[in-house]
Design a protein around this motif. Structure first.
Motif, PDB file in Angstrom:
ATOM      1  N   VAL A 170       0.834  -1.205   0.000  1.00 36.07           N
ATOM      2  CA  VAL A 170       0.000   0.000   0.000  1.00 36.07           C
ATOM      3  C   VAL A 170       0.870   1.257   0.000  1.00 36.07           C
ATOM      4  O   VAL A 170       0.508   2.278  -0.595  1.00 36.07           O
ATOM      5  CB  VAL A 170      -0.988  -0.020   1.190  1.00 36.07           C
ATOM      6  CG1 VAL A 170      -0.318   0.305   2.510  1.00 36.07           C
ATOM      7  CG2 VAL A 170      -2.147   0.944   0.943  1.00 36.07           C
ATOM      8  N   GLN A 171       2.026   1.193   0.648  1.00 41.76           N
ATOM      9  CA  GLN A 171       2.953   2.329   0.604  1.00 41.76           C
ATOM     10  C   GLN A 171       3.425   2.595  -0.822  1.00 41.76           C
ATOM     11  O   GLN A 171       3.397   3.743  -1.300  1.00 41.76           O
ATOM     12  CB  GLN A 171       4.158   2.060   1.513  1.00 41.76           C
ATOM     13  CG  GLN A 171       3.864   2.168   2.990  1.00 41.76           C
ATOM     14  CD  GLN A 171       5.047   1.754   3.847  1.00 41.76           C
ATOM     15  OE1 GLN A 171       5.910   0.982   3.420  1.00 41.76           O
ATOM     16  NE2 GLN A 171       5.109   2.254   5.077  1.00 41.76           N
ATOM     17  N   ASP A 172       3.844   1.543  -1.509  1.00 44.21           N
ATOM     18  CA  ASP A 172       4.335   1.707  -2.881  1.00 44.21           C
ATOM     19  C   ASP A 172       3.237   2.212  -3.813  1.00 44.21           C
ATOM     20  O   ASP A 172       3.468   3.104  -4.640  1.00 44.21           O
ATOM     21  CB  ASP A 172       4.875   0.371  -3.406  1.00 44.21           C
ATOM     22  CG  ASP A 172       6.138  -0.072  -2.681  1.00 44.21           C
ATOM     23  OD1 ASP A 172       6.751   0.773  -1.994  1.00 44.21           O
ATOM     24  OD2 ASP A 172       6.488  -1.257  -2.803  1.00 44.21           O
ATOM     25  N   ALA A 173       2.030   1.653  -3.685  1.00 41.28           N
ATOM     26  CA  ALA A 173       0.938   2.037  -4.577  1.00 41.28           C
ATOM     27  C   ALA A 173       0.479   3.464  -4.333  1.00 41.28           C
ATOM     28  O   ALA A 173       0.252   4.226  -5.290  1.00 41.28           O
ATOM     29  CB  ALA A 173      -0.234   1.068  -4.392  1.00 41.28           C
ATOM     30  N   LEU A 174       0.341   3.865  -3.068  1.00 44.61           N
ATOM     31  CA  LEU A 174      -0.117   5.230  -2.787  1.00 44.61           C
ATOM     32  C   LEU A 174       0.952   6.259  -3.143  1.00 44.61           C
ATOM     33  O   LEU A 174       0.631   7.384  -3.541  1.00 44.61           O
ATOM     34  CB  LEU A 174      -0.504   5.356  -1.305  1.00 44.61           C
ATOM     35  CG  LEU A 174      -1.764   4.593  -0.888  1.00 44.61           C
ATOM     36  CD1 LEU A 174      -2.032   4.771   0.595  1.00 44.61           C
ATOM     37  CD2 LEU A 174      -2.979   5.054  -1.695  1.00 44.61           C
ATOM     38  N   THR A 175       2.205   5.887  -3.020  1.00 43.75           N
ATOM     39  CA  THR A 175       3.281   6.795  -3.428  1.00 43.75           C
ATOM     40  C   THR A 175       3.301   6.963  -4.945  1.00 43.75           C
ATOM     41  O   THR A 175       3.402   8.089  -5.465  1.00 43.75           O
ATOM     42  CB  THR A 175       4.641   6.259  -2.945  1.00 43.75           C
ATOM     43  OG1 THR A 175       4.627   6.161  -1.522  1.00 43.75           O
ATOM     44  CG2 THR A 175       5.771   7.185  -3.383  1.00 43.75           C
ATOM     45  N   ALA A 176       3.163   5.849  -5.673  1.00 42.82           N
ATOM     46  CA  ALA A 176       3.255   5.897  -7.136  1.00 42.82           C
ATOM     47  C   ALA A 176       2.022   6.521  -7.777  1.00 42.82           C
ATOM     48  O   ALA A 176       2.143   7.289  -8.741  1.00 42.82           O
ATOM     49  CB  ALA A 176       3.464   4.481  -7.680  1.00 42.82           C
ATOM     50  N   HIS A 177       0.827   6.213  -7.269  1.00 41.55           N
ATOM     51  CA  HIS A 177      -0.408   6.623  -7.948  1.00 41.55           C
ATOM     52  C   HIS A 177      -1.095   7.834  -7.330  1.00 41.55           C
ATOM     53  O   HIS A 177      -1.902   8.489  -7.989  1.00 41.55           O
ATOM     54  CB  HIS A 177      -1.389   5.453  -7.968  1.00 41.55           C
ATOM     55  CG  HIS A 177      -0.860   4.224  -8.632  1.00 41.55           C
ATOM     56  ND1 HIS A 177      -0.517   4.183  -9.974  1.00 41.55           N
ATOM     57  CD2 HIS A 177      -0.585   2.978  -8.142  1.00 41.55           C
ATOM     58  CE1 HIS A 177      -0.075   2.968 -10.287  1.00 41.55           C
ATOM     59  NE2 HIS A 177      -0.101   2.227  -9.189  1.00 41.55           N
ATOM     60  N   TYR A 178      -0.767   8.155  -6.078  1.00 46.74           N
ATOM     61  CA  TYR A 178      -1.447   9.266  -5.409  1.00 46.74           C
ATOM     62  C   TYR A 178      -0.493  10.341  -4.901  1.00 46.74           C
ATOM     63  O   TYR A 178      -0.932  11.328  -4.316  1.00 46.74           O
ATOM     64  CB  TYR A 178      -2.286   8.735  -4.233  1.00 46.74           C
ATOM     65  CG  TYR A 178      -3.475   7.918  -4.660  1.00 46.74           C
ATOM     66  CD1 TYR A 178      -4.733   8.498  -4.815  1.00 46.74           C
ATOM     67  CD2 TYR A 178      -3.341   6.553  -4.924  1.00 46.74           C
ATOM     68  CE1 TYR A 178      -5.828   7.747  -5.210  1.00 46.74           C
ATOM     69  CE2 TYR A 178      -4.424   5.790  -5.322  1.00 46.74           C
ATOM     70  CZ  TYR A 178      -5.665   6.390  -5.456  1.00 46.74           C
ATOM     71  OH  TYR A 178      -6.755   5.637  -5.857  1.00 46.74           O
ATOM     72  N   GLY A 179       0.785  10.152  -5.091  1.00 52.01           N
ATOM     73  CA  GLY A 179       1.763  11.147  -4.670  1.00 52.01           C
ATOM     74  C   GLY A 179       1.930  11.240  -3.167  1.00 52.01           C
ATOM     75  O   GLY A 179       2.298  12.304  -2.641  1.00 52.01           O
ATOM     76  N   ALA A 180       1.677  10.144  -2.444  1.00 52.10           N
ATOM     77  CA  ALA A 180       1.793  10.157  -0.987  1.00 52.10           C
ATOM     78  C   ALA A 180       3.247  10.332  -0.568  1.00 52.10           C
ATOM     79  O   ALA A 180       4.154   9.719  -1.139  1.00 52.10           O
ATOM     80  CB  ALA A 180       1.233   8.867  -0.403  1.00 52.10           C
ATOM     81  N   ALA A 181       3.467  11.173   0.440  1.00 50.21           N
ATOM     82  CA  ALA A 181       4.816  11.374   0.966  1.00 50.21           C
ATOM     83  C   ALA A 181       5.178  10.296   1.980  1.00 50.21           C
ATOM     84  O   ALA A 181       6.353   9.931   2.104  1.00 50.21           O
ATOM     85  CB  ALA A 181       4.929  12.752   1.615  1.00 50.21           C
ATOM     86  N   SER A 182       4.196   9.797   2.704  1.00 48.88           N
ATOM     87  CA  SER A 182       4.426   8.691   3.631  1.00 48.88           C
ATOM     88  C   SER A 182       3.096   7.999   3.919  1.00 48.88           C
ATOM     89  O   SER A 182       2.024   8.601   3.797  1.00 48.88           O
ATOM     90  CB  SER A 182       5.072   9.167   4.943  1.00 48.88           C
ATOM     91  OG  SER A 182       4.154   9.948   5.685  1.00 48.88           O
ATOM     92  N   VAL A 183       3.182   6.729   4.307  1.00 47.45           N
ATOM     93  CA  VAL A 183       1.997   5.912   4.591  1.00 47.45           C
ATOM     94  C   VAL A 183       2.310   5.035   5.801  1.00 47.45           C
ATOM     95  O   VAL A 183       3.344   4.364   5.827  1.00 47.45           O
ATOM     96  CB  VAL A 183       1.617   5.012   3.389  1.00 47.45           C
ATOM     97  CG1 VAL A 183       0.392   4.168   3.724  1.00 47.45           C
ATOM     98  CG2 VAL A 183       1.367   5.856   2.144  1.00 47.45           C
ATOM     99  N   ASP A 184       1.424   5.062   6.797  1.00 50.17           N
ATOM    100  CA  ASP A 184       1.598   4.242   7.994  1.00 50.17           C
ATOM    101  C   ASP A 184       0.310   3.475   8.274  1.00 50.17           C
ATOM    102  O   ASP A 184      -0.796   3.978   8.037  1.00 50.17           O
ATOM    103  CB  ASP A 184       1.935   5.104   9.209  1.00 50.17           C
ATOM    104  CG  ASP A 184       3.307   5.740   9.099  1.00 50.17           C
ATOM    105  OD1 ASP A 184       4.289   4.994   8.927  1.00 50.17           O
ATOM    106  OD2 ASP A 184       3.387   6.980   9.166  1.00 50.17           O
TER     107      ASP A 184
END
Length: 390
Positions: A23-37
């Protein structure tokens, strides 16, 4: 492929132990997330524990008085903006059919966040919850994260026996809690739903430690076996009674309450086998429901069981409590449990069913200090909505 579908596919294809990384990789790649916890609720429902790698040194976050805790409690997204950095942190509840698992925290650029994005992220959190439930069959990562202390062996057995801690359907909402969460012994609950009925079992087992857990495991699995064989509610009690008596010969038994709710009408069939107490809140008034008490499961050989009936009305709340709740003494040693329980039931009447057990136990504990390890208390709350006509 749109970004939501790509994220969903990544979660479904991820290894059970690697859902956070996926989910970290997907949200970073597709939504521009800076961090996911990902934060998991602990067994006592008081802390949110970050998912991390061994030795699990991440600091837990309190459910109360925290932004993730606010999203967890309300079961709604909660966003916190930081104008200094131009970023925004959105905390999203991770739950499955009303069973609250934890919180997904995502840091995003403020300018990208809108109602449509919030809906997508909430759906992603729901998909993540389903994958965690499935993944727990093959990995200990998420179960281990939920523990801020070591469970006793008895508690390990009891928690693995449970269907969940809460459940929601249009006809009802359920919530339940065991205390002390890391040392519970014989108390337990179980439920199963179908298109037409909800079956609910609450049990108050005798004894302590591993012996109490073994007794409860035998009885609950005997009840499940009878239910899945299509037996009636009284026959389910009879089969479990025979199983417990056949093993313990009356030296150990289980106080049990079996209920079968008709989702169309609210007509409820009940078998009271020396059961935990049942209270009803109707139009703000709390009253104890008096039932025809029969012998606990396994006390005598070939005990016959009969049913009685109760009619539920939309808006009714049922609360079931074990002896560990009923007998809570005051600091002076007086038996104030009944009065305190009525007051606590009234004070928690506006909370959703999933939050009532924890709040009720905390309020009751407040009048005599912390819950000690030998108390073994259980609360189950059912809010009845009834089935609406199409």
């Amino acid at each position: 492929m749109d970004r939501f579908t790509a994220t969903e596919r990544a979660l479904r294809q991820a290894a059970p132990h690697a859902l956070l990384q996926a989910v970290q990789d997907a949200l970073t790649a597709h939504y521009g997330a800076a961090s996911v916890d990902l934060l998991m609720a602990d067994y006592a429902m008081t802390l949110l524990q970050p998912v991390s790698k061994p030795p699990y040194t991440a600091e837990p976050i309190p459910v109360h008085n925290s932004s993730p805790g606010r999203a967890f409690g309300a079961q709604q997204p909660f966003a916190v903006a930081d104008d200094r950095t131009g970023r925004l942190t959105v905390h999203l509840p991770v739950s499955v059919r009303g069973d609250r698992i934890g919180v997904l925290s995502v840091v995003l650029p403020q300018q990208t966040y809108d109602a449509a994005l919030e809906r997508e992220l909430r759906d992603i959190a729901e998909v993540l919850g389903h994958e965690i439930v499935v993944g727990e069959r093959d990995t200990d990562v998420y179960l281990r994260t939920r523990r801020t202390n070591r469970l006793t062996l008895a508690a390990e057995m009891q928690w693995q026996l449970l269907p969940g801690r809460s459940c929601s359907r249009p006809e009802y909402d359920l919530g339940a809690q065991l205390e002390p969460a890391y040392a519970v012994c014989g108390d337990n609950f179980d439920w199963s739903t179908s298109d037409d009925h909800l079956t609910l079992v609450v049990a108050n087992g005798m004894g302590e430690g591993i012996e109490a857990a073994l007794l409860t495991n035998l009885a609950v699995n005997a009840l499940r076996n009878a239910r899945r064989a299509g037996l009636s509610l009284p026959d389910q009690a009879c089969l479990a009674d025979q199983a417990v008596y056949g093993h313990y010969q009356g030296d150990a038994y289980l106080s049990t309450l079996l209920l079968r709710f008709d989702l169309d009408t609210g007509r409820t069939q009940i078998v009271d086998a020396g059961s935990p107490r049942m209270w009803r809140l109707r139009q703000g008034r709390a009253e104890q429901i008096q039932l025809d008490a029969q012998m606990p499961l396994g006390m005598f050989e070939d005990t016959p069981y009969t049913s009685e009936f109760l009619d539920m009305q939309p808006g009714d709340r049922l609360v079931f409590v074990s002896d560990g709740v009923n007998k809570m003494p005051s600091p002076a040693g007086e038996r104030q449990g009944m009065k305190a329980l009525v007051r606590a039931l009234t004070n928690t009447r506006l909370l959703p069913a999933s939050q009532v057990p924890h709040a009720l136990l905390r309020e009751l504990a407040g009048h005599r200090g912390p819950i000690e390890a030998d108390d073994d208390a259980m609360v189950v709350c059912l809010d009845w909505h009834g089935r609406q006509a199409d």
